[in-house]
Design a protein around this motif. Structure first.
Motif, PDB file in Angstrom:
ATOM      1  N   GLU A  12       0.663  -1.521   0.018  1.00 29.96           N
ATOM      2  CA  GLU A  12       0.083  -0.005  -0.027  1.00 29.96           C
ATOM      3  C   GLU A  12       0.768   1.281  -0.028  1.00 29.96           C
TER       4      GLU A  12
ATOM      5  N   VAL B 269      -1.616  -5.190  -0.601  1.00 29.35           N
ATOM      6  CA  VAL B 269      -1.472  -5.748   0.815  1.00 29.35           C
ATOM      7  C   VAL B 269      -0.992  -4.687   1.774  1.00 29.35           C
ATOM      8  N   PRO B 270      -1.114  -4.673   2.828  1.00 26.73           N
ATOM      9  CA  PRO B 270      -0.682  -3.866   3.811  1.00 26.73           C
ATOM     10  C   PRO B 270       0.740  -3.242   3.914  1.00 26.73           C
ATOM     11  N   CYS B 271       1.625  -4.355   3.416  1.00 28.37           N
ATOM     12  CA  CYS B 271       2.955  -4.453   3.743  1.00 28.37           C
ATOM     13  C   CYS B 271       3.346  -5.532   2.916  1.00 28.37           C
TER      14      CYS B 271
ATOM     15  N   GLY C 116       5.606  -7.546   3.633  1.00 29.65           N
ATOM     16  CA  GLY C 116       6.054  -8.461   4.703  1.00 29.65           C
ATOM     17  C   GLY C 116       4.636  -9.488   4.934  1.00 29.65           C
ATOM     18  N   LYS C 117       3.552  -9.122   4.583  1.00 31.11           N
ATOM     19  CA  LYS C 117       2.277  -9.612   4.765  1.00 31.11           C
ATOM     20  C   LYS C 117       1.923 -10.650   3.562  1.00 31.11           C
ATOM     21  N   ILE C 118       2.770 -10.709   2.782  1.00 29.67           N
ATOM     22  CA  ILE C 118       2.660 -11.761   1.437  1.00 29.67           C
ATOM     23  C   ILE C 118       3.106 -13.254   2.091  1.00 29.67           C
TER      24      ILE C 118
ATOM     25  N   GLN D 266       7.560   1.089   5.923  1.00 27.55           N
ATOM     26  CA  GLN D 266       6.820   1.848   6.911  1.00 27.55           C
ATOM     27  C   GLN D 266       6.966   0.953   8.058  1.00 27.55           C
ATOM     28  N   PHE D 267       6.956  -0.304   8.011  1.00 28.13           N
ATOM     29  CA  PHE D 267       6.968  -1.208   9.286  1.00 28.13           C
ATOM     30  C   PHE D 267       8.281  -1.853   9.520  1.00 28.13           C
ATOM     31  N   LEU D 268       9.391  -0.855   9.189  1.00 25.86           N
ATOM     32  CA  LEU D 268      10.613  -1.183   9.435  1.00 25.86           C
ATOM     33  C   LEU D 268      11.362  -2.365   8.714  1.00 25.86           C
ATOM     34  N   ARG D 269      10.751  -3.476   9.010  1.00 22.78           N
ATOM     35  CA  ARG D 269      11.458  -4.841   8.395  1.00 22.78           C
ATOM     36  C   ARG D 269      10.683  -5.702   7.285  1.00 22.78           C
ATOM     37  N   GLY D 270       9.501  -5.131   7.092  1.00 24.65           N
ATOM     38  CA  GLY D 270       8.580  -5.934   6.376  1.00 24.65           C
ATOM     39  C   GLY D 270       9.242  -6.156   5.097  1.00 24.65           C
TER      40      GLY D 270
ATOM     41  N   ARG E 213      11.511  -9.168   5.485  1.00 23.72           N
ATOM     42  CA  ARG E 213      10.890 -10.167   5.633  1.00 23.72           C
ATOM     43  C   ARG E 213      10.459 -11.138   4.254  1.00 23.72           C
TER      44      ARG E 213
ATOM     45  N   ARG F 216      11.409 -14.327   2.483  1.00 23.52           N
ATOM     46  CA  ARG F 216      10.397 -15.304   1.892  1.00 23.52           C
ATOM     47  C   ARG F 216      10.475 -15.806   0.473  1.00 23.52           C
TER      48      ARG F 216
ATOM     49  N   PRO G 215       7.449  -5.560  14.668  1.00 20.89           N
ATOM     50  CA  PRO G 215       8.138  -4.362  14.441  1.00 20.89           C
ATOM     51  C   PRO G 215       8.024  -3.419  15.510  1.00 20.89           C
ATOM     52  N   HIS G 216       6.554  -3.363  16.231  1.00 24.47           N
ATOM     53  CA  HIS G 216       6.314  -2.426  17.101  1.00 24.47           C
ATOM     54  C   HIS G 216       6.007  -2.838  18.374  1.00 24.47           C
TER      55      HIS G 216
ATOM     56  N   SER H 283      -1.326  -2.994  12.069  1.00 26.51           N
ATOM     57  CA  SER H 283      -2.024  -3.718  11.212  1.00 26.51           C
ATOM     58  C   SER H 283      -1.178  -3.797   9.851  1.00 26.51           C
ATOM     59  N   CYS H 284       0.182  -4.184  10.162  1.00 26.69           N
ATOM     60  CA  CYS H 284       1.238  -4.417   9.093  1.00 26.69           C
ATOM     61  C   CYS H 284       0.969  -5.905   8.333  1.00 26.69           C
ATOM     62  N   GLY H 285       0.561  -6.753   9.214  1.00 24.98           N
ATOM     63  CA  GLY H 285       0.345  -8.252   8.942  1.00 24.98           C
ATOM     64  C   GLY H 285       1.693  -9.176   8.774  1.00 24.98           C
ATOM     65  N   ILE H 286       2.894  -8.585   9.341  1.00 27.00           N
ATOM     66  CA  ILE H 286       4.147  -9.228   9.449  1.00 27.00           C
ATOM     67  C   ILE H 286       3.888 -10.436  10.069  1.00 27.00           C
TER      68      ILE H 286
ATOM     69  N   SER I  41       1.966 -13.326   8.430  1.00 27.46           N
ATOM     70  CA  SER I  41       2.469 -14.290   7.534  1.00 27.46           C
ATOM     71  C   SER I  41       3.704 -15.281   8.095  1.00 27.46           C
ATOM     72  N   GLU I  42       4.205 -14.541   9.217  1.00 27.24           N
ATOM     73  CA  GLU I  42       5.419 -15.475   9.684  1.00 27.24           C
ATOM     74  C   GLU I  42       4.756 -16.585  10.601  1.00 27.24           C
TER      75      GLU I  42
ATOM     76  N   TYR J 248      -7.298  -8.207   6.022  1.00 26.84           N
ATOM     77  CA  TYR J 248      -6.687  -8.951   4.775  1.00 26.84           C
ATOM     78  C   TYR J 248      -6.638 -10.257   5.061  1.00 26.84           C
TER      79      TYR J 248
END
Lengths: 139, 542
Positions: free
Chosen positions: A16, A42-44, A46-48, A74-78, A81, A85, B485-486, B507-510, B513-514, B525
Motif C-alpha cells: 500500500e 497488501v498492507p505491507c 511482509g504480509k505476502i 513503513q513497518f521497518l522490516r517488512g 521479511r 520469503r 516491529p512495534h 496492522s502491517c500483517g508481518i 505471514s510469519e 486482509y
C-alpha cells in the motif's frame, strides 16, 4: 497456442505504501502496462505469505512483488521479511523445476510510475520468452 | 448463488475525462445487474451530491455491504467510511474497486468494460467475506515520563504541563540543564528554564536516576526507576530526550603539545570562565563531522566572541561553512567584517607542533596553488558528536531501533520525525540527531502537542483492525513476538497464548505471514480474501 499469441498472466502483489501509489502514478502519467495483470493490495510486503505466491503460480504464469526500498519500509522490516520469503520460494521452485524467474521482487519509491511500468513490461516480455508456466493448473 | 451475492451493493460513480470515454459504465451496470448485484451509477462526481446519492442508495436497498467503484478513490475512502458510520453501519464493510486499471490496460471499449466488471466482481468477492470490525474503548494514563533533563526534555515537560498532563522527568546526572547549561550565551536562559520547571506543580523531577524496566504498551506503560529513589509508575507515554556526547578526534601528541590543541567544548568552558586566551587562534572545522551545521554555528559565535573580547588574530579552516540555520548568513558576514579570516581546504592541512606553537601548512585551493603557512598559539578543532553510552541499553529496554550511527531511529525521517516505531514512545532532540537549539525547541513543542492530542482525553476509541490470534492454534513459539516491529504482541501467561495489544498494533500483517501454525489473521486482509482474488472471475481478460 503459439508463442506469439501467448499472453502471460501475471499476479502483482503490491504494498500500500509504495506499489499502490506507483501504480496510481503510472496511470495518471498515461503509461500503458500489459493488460493481463491482476493487482492485489497488501498492507505491507511482509504480509505476502508463501502460500499466496504458490497459489498465484498455480493460477498464472508469474508473480511480481512491489515493496518499498530497503530501510524505507513503513513497518521497518517488512520488505526484508518479504525478501527472505522470496529466497525460500525460489528454492522450492528449483526443487520442482519451475523457472525461478517467474517470481520477481522490485523495490519502489512511493511515486515511481516509470519504474513500475518498466519493470512490469520487462517482466511480461521475459515471461513471453519463457513460455507458459508448466506448474499452472489445468483448466 | 445469486441470493448470496445480492446482499452486496455496487456504487459506481460517474467519470469525467478519459475514463468516462473509455469505459462503458451503463453496459457494466447492466451486466452486473444480470449477475444479481444491486447496482447504481451515480451521475455526479461532485462530492456532496455523491454522498447523498450513496446514502439514499444504501437506505433504499437495505444494504450492509457495498463496493464503491471509481477512479482516484484513495483520498475519498475515509469520506465513504464516515458516511457509513453516520448511518449506523460498520465502516469496514466496504471495498473500493479502482477502475483506473481497466482504463489503462485496454484500448478497446468493450474489453475495458469487461475488465472493469471483473474488477468490481473481485471487490465484491472480497467484501462478502469481510467480517464487521468492532470498536473498543481503551483508557489512557494521563502521565508522561520524560527521560533526560537537557533543554529538549525541559521544553517538552513544560509544554506538556501547560497542556494539563502531569510529567515525571528523570535525569541521570545530579543537575538539570544538560549541554545548554555549559554554553555561554545560553547559560542564563537555561537557568531560568530550570527554575520555572522546578516551580511547576505538575512536573516531578527525579535526579540521579535511571529507567531500569518497562512493561506494557502505549497508554499504560509500567516503568521502574532506580537510583536516588526507587519507584514504579504507570505512564501513558514516554519521551526520550537523552543527550549525545562530544569526542575529540584522536591526535598523536607529545606531552608539551597537549595544551596547544583543544576542542570547541573546552574552548567554550574557557570563554565562560573569562580566562585570558592567547593572541593567535586557529579553528579547524569539518574534520570529522562534515554534514552537521551545529559546529559551524559554534565556530562562528566563538570566533566573533574571541575577536571582540581579546582582539586576537582568528583564522578558520573549513571545508564548507554551513550557514543554513537561523541568522547564519548574518553571523558569517559579521565574522568577515570583524576581520576573521576563512580558508577553505580540500585535504586535511598538515599540522606540526613546535615548542610553543602549532604550524599549519595549507595548500590554497584557489589559483595559484601556493602553500600557505600559519603559526598559532592555540588550535581549536570541532568535536565528533557520538551517541551516548546509555543509548544501546535504553534502546533494548524500550525495544526500539538505533540507526547506523548509533542514534535513535525515528519512524519516518520526513513525516514522523519524532515518533518511534512503537506507539507512545517519542524521541526529541539530540538523541535522534545532533541539532541546533531552535530546532530542538520546535521539535520538543511538536512532540508535546502530539502527546497532548493522544492522551488528553484520557481514553481512545479504537477500530479493532489489528491482527487477531487464534488462541486454540497458538503454540507459543514466540515468532510473532520477535518479528513484530512495534512490540505489540505480549504473552498471556494465564491463558497460555500470545496476544496482540490493539493500541500498539499498526496492522502491517508481518506476524500473520510469519506464524508457522497460521494462527494469526489480519481482519481486513484475511488469507481467504487474498487467495480468493487469485482465481478467475467472469469476463476477466487473459
Amino acid at each position: 497456442m503459439t508463442k506469439r499469441d501467448f499472453k502471460p498472466k501475471i499476479t502483482v502483489f503490491y504494498c500500500e505504501h509504495s506499489g499502490l501509489l506507483s501504480a496510481d502514478m503510472a496511470i495518471k502519467s498515461g503509461f500503458v502496462y500489459p493488460e493481463s495483470v491482476r493487482m492485489i493490495k497488501v498492507p505491507c510486503s511482509g504480509k505476502i505469505e508463501s502460500i499466496h505466491i504458490m497459489r498465484a503460480l498455480e493460477e498464472g504464469d508469474g508473480v511480481v512483488i512491489y515493496a518499498c526500498h530497503k530501510e524505507a519500509c513503513q513497518f521497518l522490516r517488512g520488505n526484508l521479511r518479504a525478501e527472505a520469503r522470496l529466497a525460500y520460494i525460489k528454492n522450492i521452485l528449483k526443487e520442482i523445476s519451475i523457472e525461478e524467474e517467474r517470481v520477481q521482487m522490485y523495490y519502489l519509491s512511493p511515486s515511481n510510475g516509470v519504474k513500475f511500468t518498466r519493470t512490469l513490461s520487462t517482466f511480461y516480455e521475459d515471461l513471453k520468452s519463457l513460455g507458459p508456466n508448466a506448474g499452472r493448473a489445468e483448466e | 448463488m445469486t441470493k448470496k451475492i445480492s446482499k452486496t451493493g455496487i456504487f459506481i460513480y460517474g467519470f469525467e475525462g478519459k475514463p468516462g470515454k473509455v469505459l462503458g459504465l451503463d453496459e457494466a451496470c447492466s451486466s452486473l445487474g444480470a449477475l444479481g448485484f444491486v447496482c447504481f451509477k451515480c451521475p455526479s462526481s461532485f462530492f456532496p451530491g455523491e454522498m447523498n446519492d450513496f446514502e439514499k442508495f444504501l437506505k433504499k436497498n437495505k444494504l450492509s455491504k457495498v463496493v464503491v467503484a471509481g477512479c482516484g478513490l484513495r483520498i475519498k475512502e475515509p469520506v465513504f467510511r464516515d458516511s457509513l458510520k453516520k448511518m449506523g453501519l460498520n465502516p469496514y464493510l466496504i471495498t473500493f474497486a479502482n477502475l483506473n486499471e481497466a482504463v489503462v490496460a485496454c484500448g478497446d471499449k468493450s474489453e475495458a468494460t469487461k475488465k472493469a466488471v471483473a474488477l468490481i466482481i473481485k471487490a465484491a468477492k472480497w467484501v462478502e467475506t469481510q467480517e464487521p470490525v468492532e470498536i473498543q474503548k481503551v483508557s489512557l494514563k494521563r502521565e508522561v515520563l520524560v527521560l533526560g533533563g537537557g533543554i529538549a526534555g525541559i521544553e517538552t515537560a513544560l509544554t506538556l504541563a501547560e497542556g494539563g498532563l502531569s510529567v515525571i522527568l528523570v535525569e541521570e546526572k545530579s543537575h538539570l540543564g544538560g549541554g545548554a547549561a555549559e554554553v555561554g550565551n545560553l547559560k542564563n536562559w537555561t537557568r531560568d528554564k530550570v527554575e520555572t520547571l522546578k516551580k511547576n506543580e505538575r512536573i516531578k523531577v527525579i535526579l540521579s536516576s535511571n529507567l531500569v524496566d518497562l512493561r506494557g504498551n502505549a497508554g499504560g506503560f509500567t516503568v521502574k526507576i532506580e537510583g536516588a529513589q526507587e519507584l514504579t509508575l504507570e505512564v501513558g507515554a514516554i519521551v526520550v530526550a537523552v543527550g549525545y556526547e562530544f569526542v575529540l578526534p584522536v591526535w598523536k601528541l607529545g606531552e608539551n603539545s597537549k595544551s596547544l590543541i583543544i576542542g570547541q567544548k573546552e574552548l567554550e568552558k574557557r570563554l565562560v570562565s573569562d580566562e585570558k586566551l592567547s593572541q593567535r587562534i586557529c579553528f579547524l572545522a569539518d574534520l570529522v563531522d562534515e554534514d552537521l551545521k551545529i559546529s559551524t554555528r559554534a565556530l562562528l559565535r566563538q570566533a566573533l566572541l574571541i575577536k571582540e573580547k581579546f582582539s586576537s588574530d582568528v583564522i578558520c579552516f573549513c571545508k564548507d561553512l554551513k550557514v543554513s540555520f537561523n541568522g547564519g548568513e548574518l553571523l558569517y558576514k559579521r565574522a568577515r567584517e570583524a576581520g576573521i579570516l576563512f580558508f577553505k581546504y580540500a585535504e586535511k592541512p598538515e599540522i606540526k607542533f613546535l615548542n610553543n606553537a602549532v604550524e599549519i601548512l595549507l595548500i590554497n585551493e584557489d589559483y595559484p596553488h601556493e602553500e600557505l603557512v600559519f603559526e598559532s598559539d592555540l588550535l581549536v578543532v570541532g568535536e565528533k558528536m557520538m551517541p551516548g553510552k546509555s543509548f544501546e541499553g535504553l534502546a533494548k529496554l524500550l525495544s526500539v531501533d538505533l540507526d547506523l550511527n548509533g542514534f535513535f531511529q525515528e519512524d519516518n525521517v520526513k513525516i514522523l520525525p519524532t515518533k518511534s516505531s512503537r506507539k507512545g514512545i517519542f524521541f526529541v532532540g539530540g538523541c535522534r540527531l545532533p541539532q541546533n537549539i531552535d530546532e530542538t525547541l520546535s521539535e520538543a513543542r511538536g512532540t508535546a502537542g502530539e502527546i497532548l492530542s493522544f492522551l488528553s482525553k484520557g481514553e481512545i476509541e479504537l477500530d479493532l483492525t489489528s491482527a487477531k490470534i487464534n488462541s486454540d492454534r497458538c503454540i507459543l513459539c514466540l515468532t510473532c513476538v520477535r518479528t513484530c516491529p512495534h512490540g505489540a504482541i505480549i504473552i498471556d501467561q494465564e491463558e497460555g497464548t500470545a496476544k496482540v495489544v490493539p493500541i500498539a498494533c499498526q496492522s502491517c500483517g508481518i506476524c500473520a505471514s510469519e506464524c508457522p501454525v497460521m494462527a494469526i489473521e489480519l481482519p481486513l486482509y484475511t488469507n481467504a480474501q487474498i487467495i480468493g482474488q487469485l482465481s478467475d472471475v467472469v469476463g476477466e481478460a487473459g
